[in-house]
Scaffold this active site. Structure first.
Site, PDB file in Angstrom:
ATOM      1  N   GLY A 106      14.083  -0.797  13.207  1.00  0.00           N
ATOM      2  CA  GLY A 106      13.834  -1.748  14.460  1.00  0.00           C
ATOM      3  C   GLY A 106      13.968  -2.717  15.076  1.00  0.00           C
ATOM      4  O   GLY A 106      15.039  -3.663  14.587  1.00  0.00           O
ATOM      5  N   ALA A 111      20.698 -12.115 -47.798  1.00  0.00           N
ATOM      6  CA  ALA A 111      20.944 -10.589 -46.816  1.00  0.00           C
ATOM      7  C   ALA A 111      20.260  -9.332 -47.491  1.00  0.00           C
ATOM      8  O   ALA A 111      19.722  -9.396 -48.631  1.00  0.00           O
ATOM      9  CB  ALA A 111      22.401 -10.695 -47.116  1.00  0.00           C
ATOM     10  N   ASN A 119      16.972 -21.040 -46.354  1.00  0.00           N
ATOM     11  CA  ASN A 119      18.116 -20.305 -45.884  1.00  0.00           C
ATOM     12  C   ASN A 119      17.767 -18.971 -46.865  1.00  0.00           C
ATOM     13  O   ASN A 119      17.233 -18.398 -47.909  1.00  0.00           O
ATOM     14  CB  ASN A 119      19.928 -20.640 -46.664  1.00  0.00           C
ATOM     15  CG  ASN A 119      20.735 -18.823 -46.917  1.00  0.00           C
ATOM     16  OD1 ASN A 119      21.147 -19.637 -45.665  1.00  0.00           O
ATOM     17  ND2 ASN A 119      20.696 -18.148 -47.972  1.00  0.00           N
ATOM     18  N   LYS A 130      10.500 -12.067 -35.097  1.00  0.00           N
ATOM     19  CA  LYS A 130       9.302 -11.239 -34.355  1.00  0.00           C
ATOM     20  C   LYS A 130       8.222 -12.726 -34.233  1.00  0.00           C
ATOM     21  O   LYS A 130       8.232 -12.322 -35.788  1.00  0.00           O
ATOM     22  CB  LYS A 130       8.950 -10.110 -34.478  1.00  0.00           C
ATOM     23  CG  LYS A 130       7.335  -9.853 -33.233  1.00  0.00           C
ATOM     24  CD  LYS A 130       6.301  -9.557 -34.082  1.00  0.00           C
ATOM     25  CE  LYS A 130       6.502  -8.692 -34.860  1.00  0.00           C
ATOM     26  NZ  LYS A 130       4.665  -9.407 -35.410  1.00  0.00           N
ATOM     27  N   ARG A 187      10.314   8.572  -2.225  1.00  0.00           N
ATOM     28  CA  ARG A 187      11.630   9.259  -2.034  1.00  0.00           C
ATOM     29  C   ARG A 187      11.643   8.662  -2.969  1.00  0.00           C
ATOM     30  O   ARG A 187      12.834   9.213  -3.900  1.00  0.00           O
ATOM     31  CB  ARG A 187      11.869   8.232  -0.844  1.00  0.00           C
ATOM     32  CG  ARG A 187      12.429   8.618   0.056  1.00  0.00           C
ATOM     33  CD  ARG A 187      13.354   8.286   1.204  1.00  0.00           C
ATOM     34  NE  ARG A 187      13.172   7.506   1.600  1.00  0.00           N
ATOM     35  CZ  ARG A 187      14.121   6.384   1.742  1.00  0.00           C
ATOM     36  NH1 ARG A 187      15.361   6.546   1.533  1.00  0.00           N
ATOM     37  NH2 ARG A 187      13.567   5.372   2.619  1.00  0.00           N
ATOM     38  N   ALA A 219       1.114  -1.381   0.233  1.00  0.00           N
ATOM     39  CA  ALA A 219      -0.351  -0.223   0.163  1.00  0.00           C
ATOM     40  C   ALA A 219       1.186   0.954   0.007  1.00  0.00           C
ATOM     41  O   ALA A 219       0.496   2.107  -0.525  1.00  0.00           O
ATOM     42  CB  ALA A 219      -0.760  -0.209   1.147  1.00  0.00           C
ATOM     43  N   GLY A 220       2.352   1.295   0.117  1.00  0.00           N
ATOM     44  CA  GLY A 220       3.212   2.577   0.216  1.00  0.00           C
ATOM     45  C   GLY A 220       2.971   3.213  -1.257  1.00  0.00           C
ATOM     46  O   GLY A 220       3.161   2.660  -2.326  1.00  0.00           O
ATOM     47  N   GLY A 244      -0.662   2.360   9.231  1.00  0.00           N
ATOM     48  CA  GLY A 244       0.237   1.517   9.806  1.00  0.00           C
ATOM     49  C   GLY A 244       0.796  -0.194   9.738  1.00  0.00           C
ATOM     50  O   GLY A 244      -0.837   0.023   8.660  1.00  0.00           O
TER      51      GLY A 244
END
Length: 448
Positions: free
Chosen positions: A140, A362, A359, A333, A15, A10-11, A80
């Site tokens: 803590g 190129a 094959n 892809k 920062r 939930a934070g 908390g």
């Protein structure tokens, strides 16, 4: 009786200086939340409850991707950690087994550590995960007597004597689900922050004559992510561990520090990974393959004996058979490339099926998109595609067929045929010489 997970997510992560909820920031291509879930899922939980707050809808979407069986509840006010756990009460109604409290911003807890906590529950009512900190700072502190945990003291509420301790609280806790929720309901917010601390649970339990203990882990497991600097440090820590795991399982990394692995990368033994290779999510490389330098892979499967790169890109849906060769500056892809086929260099293969031992010359391209729809190109077995061929999908090249260099193929080619689709060459004698003489004369007159 199955275990339940309560994952606190939930934070806001102030920062991080971000609009994105803290737990959705990524390490190794997956949100922090996913790392924590993966650790917890090793316990084969009966129920998973994710407590969201800031950006709860985004968190919910991510949870559906990574743990669709989980229930997301919302902590409307951040009062908390104890208050956060209390939000799981309805979702855990009737749960008879243990509950383990995890944190979405603590991604590196090992499954073995959670198993040790579960085993400690056989002899204690409350189990807390602690660690010996090199620099305890504002963590803590865990106050113990022998194996018993007496209480957890938040730094801001700790005495000088308690602050001198270096056994610190990770935040993780395990207890019987109904007992945990009952104790959370008794928490007080009479402390320096005016919040309901989950850390007060062991002391409440002892007041009832119940027992509490500490399971210890390495400090590195408890790394939390609260800032961009922490996120960068977490990425470094993950990569170091993942590279070491790869080396230990028989993968050769010729320059380990330059190889970037994803959350779910799978690489078989005797595969060689050259420098500066990046693995995005969803990559499996079978044994004995070689990924050459400066290649990028994501969402793909590379079979045994294949050689990829250098400077190759495999995008989602690329499926490469055994002994395939994909060379430099080739992009693949959503395509299946059959056993022994070659795409040596400078080609794009998208939405295609390339048959065995074919094959691709190129500069050849599958032209798969018409501006609205994607279309598929099918190349049979033993096909020779001449250099600089444009295959305009949908189109099929039959087995043993061939295309002439520079062709634009818009119609199917029958097995064994040669397809030539280019304008006949014509020569204009002396034209080039006369043309450039005129241009040079014009340029000279302009300078005058």
């Amino acid at each position: 009786m199955g275990t339940s997970l309560i994952l606190l997510a939930a934070g806001k992560g102030t920062r991080m200086n971000s609009d994105l909820p803290k737990v959705l920031h990524e390490v190794a291509g997956a949100p922090l939340l996913a790392h924590a879930l993966r650790s917890g899922q090793a316990l084969d939980p009966e129920r998973i409850v994710v407590v969201a707050g800031h950006g709860s809808e985004s968190v919910r979407v991510s949870v559906e991707d990574w743990a669709p069986e989980a229930t997301v509840v919302v902590q409307e006010e951040q009062l908390g950690t104890g208050h956060a756990v209390a939000q799981a009460r309805d979702a855990l109604r009737g749960a008879e087994g243990d509950a383990v409290v995890l944190y979405g911003d603590t991604p590196f807890i090992r499954p073995e550590t959670l198993q040790a906590m579960a085993e400690a529950r056989a002899t204690h009512d409350i189990v807390v995960l602690g660690f010996e900190a090199r620099d305890p700072g504002r963590y803590g502190r865990l106050v113990t007597e022998g194996d018993d945990l007496i209480r957890i003291v938040e730094f801001k509420d700790a005495s000088e004597e308690e602050r001198a301790l270096n056994l610190c609280n990770s935040g993780l806790l395990c207890a019987k689900a109904d007992l945990l929720l009952e104790l959370v309901g008794e928490l007080s917010n009479e402390n320096a922050s005016g919040e309901y601390y989950l850390t007060d649970v062991p002391a409440l339990a002892r007041e009832r004559g119940l027992s509490a203990t500490v399971v210890r882990c390495d400090e590195a497991e408890t790394m939390g992510v609260n800032s961009r600097a922490d996120l960068a440090a977490a990425e470094v820590a993950y990569q170091d561990r993942a590279r070491q795991d790869a080396l230990e399982t028989g993968v050769t990394l010729t320059d380990p520090a330059t190889v970037h692995l994803a959350f779910d990368t799978v690489i078989g033994r005797d595969t060689v990974i050259e420098p500066n290779v990046v693995f995005g999510p969803g990559v499996t490389v079978e044994s004995g393959a070689r990924i050459r330098a400066f290649s990028h892979l994501e969402g793909c499967h590379v079979s045994r004996g294949a050689v990829i790169g250098p400077y190759a890109r495999l995008r989602p849906g690329a499926e490469l058979g055994e002994d395939v060769r994909v060379g430099n500056f080739v992009e693949v892809k959503n395509a299946v490339i059959g056993e022994g086929a070659k795409v040596p260099h400078l080609s794009y293969i998208g939405d295609a099926d390339i048959g065995r031992r074919s094959n691709i010359g190129a500069g050849s391209i599958t032209c798969n998109y018409d501006g609205v729809f994607k279309h598929r190109t099918r190349v049979g077995e033993g096909v020779f595609v001449g250099s600089n061929t444009m295959l305009v999908a949908p189109v099929t090249l039959g087995d043993q067929s061939m295309t002439a260099s520079g062709s634009v193929i818009t119609r199917d080619v029958a097995p064994g045929d040669l397809a030539i689709a280019r304008a006949r060459q014509d020569a204009k004698p002396g034209f080039a010489q006369r043309f450039f003489e005129r241009l040079r004369a014009k340029k000279a007159s302009q300078k005058g």
